[in-house]
Scaffold this motif. Sequence first.
Motif, mmCIF file in Angstrom:
data_model
loop_
_atom_site.group_PDB
_atom_site.id
_atom_site.type_symbol
_atom_site.label_atom_id
_atom_site.label_comp_id
_atom_site.label_asym_id
_atom_site.label_seq_id
_atom_site.Cartn_x
_atom_site.Cartn_y
_atom_site.Cartn_z
ATOM 1 N N ARG A 1 5.510 0.752 -0.729
ATOM 2 C CA ARG A 1 5.461 1.388 0.135
ATOM 3 C C ARG A 1 3.736 1.266 0.682
ATOM 4 O O ARG A 1 3.699 2.435 2.007
ATOM 5 N N CYS A 2 3.622 0.501 0.843
ATOM 6 C CA CYS A 2 2.033 0.637 1.438
ATOM 7 C C CYS A 2 2.153 0.062 2.987
ATOM 8 O O CYS A 2 3.397 -0.584 4.218
ATOM 9 N N PRO A 3 1.492 1.146 3.938
ATOM 10 C CA PRO A 3 1.620 1.432 4.938
ATOM 11 C C PRO A 3 0.675 0.228 5.799
ATOM 12 O O PRO A 3 -0.048 -0.594 5.512
ATOM 13 N N GLU A 4 1.641 -0.040 6.865
ATOM 14 C CA GLU A 4 1.110 -1.038 7.417
ATOM 15 C C GLU A 4 0.180 -2.792 6.823
ATOM 16 O O GLU A 4 -1.177 -2.861 6.615
ATOM 17 N N TRP B 1 -3.873 -3.738 6.149
ATOM 18 C CA TRP B 1 -4.125 -4.015 4.593
ATOM 19 C C TRP B 1 -4.250 -5.491 3.730
ATOM 20 O O TRP B 1 -5.178 -5.577 3.255
ATOM 21 N N SER C 1 -3.523 4.158 -6.272
ATOM 22 C CA SER C 1 -3.649 4.590 -4.767
ATOM 23 C C SER C 1 -2.141 4.950 -3.636
ATOM 24 O O SER C 1 -1.687 5.100 -2.915
ATOM 25 N N ASP D 1 0.105 2.529 -4.174
ATOM 26 C CA ASP D 1 0.770 1.719 -2.915
ATOM 27 C C ASP D 1 -0.181 1.537 -1.915
ATOM 28 O O ASP D 1 0.869 1.734 -0.437
ATOM 29 N N THR E 1 -1.352 4.261 -0.413
ATOM 30 C CA THR E 1 -0.757 5.633 0.803
ATOM 31 C C THR E 1 -0.958 6.758 0.096
ATOM 32 O O THR E 1 -1.864 7.874 0.751
ATOM 33 N N GLN E 2 -2.237 6.618 -1.053
ATOM 34 C CA GLN E 2 -3.480 8.066 -1.186
ATOM 35 C C GLN E 2 -4.775 7.441 -1.320
ATOM 36 O O GLN E 2 -4.724 6.483 -2.165
#
Length: 204
Positions: A23-26, A30, A57, A59, A61-62
């Motif tokens: 689910r890692c964004p970008e 990262w 976190s 993945d 996202t938080q």
Amino acid sequence: MWFDNVDAYRHITPKRLALVMPRCPEPETWARAFDDAIERFGIENVPLLLAQVGHESADLTQLEENLSYTAERIAQVWPSRFPSAASAQPFARNPEALANSVYANRMGNREPGDGWRFRGRGAIQLTGRYNYTRFANAISDRSILQMPDQLLQPKFAALSACWFYANHVPSGADVLLATQRINGGQHGLIDRQNRYDRALTILA
């Protein structure tokens, strides 16, 4: 593209980070942030670091502590401070007031508003003026204390996570010990173990 070149990275590539944390964004941003931070703090067990980061976190996202709780949940989390839901009611769905209450005069917090100012942020959430100050000193950037929201940016979120890991998780630690050092208990141990096993396979 350049960010798909394994040779451009020393520890983690965007493609592998995306597999470790689906689910890692970008992933490109990262992966660069963590690759640099891992190198800077000399992290040896990268799969274990990423397993802990992934759980803490969600993945990546938080990156900020969620303090918007119902009164009932506040009483469950801090029973010694709020013996009943009624006593917690003034802080229900009021994150700033709750942080300033439960974190006051703890973890180096000494000024009014420090609880909210130095609430948990980052990929492994730093909490309290003491930890923020130690991290700022470690990277020689005192602006962290004036602008703590910088820990919501990939560069500082990754740096703070690797700094915290390097200073709390001893060499040779397994998932259980790493979890205890980072979480203070064994919360999410099964998920952390599963993440570690997956990261080991992907980064092998």
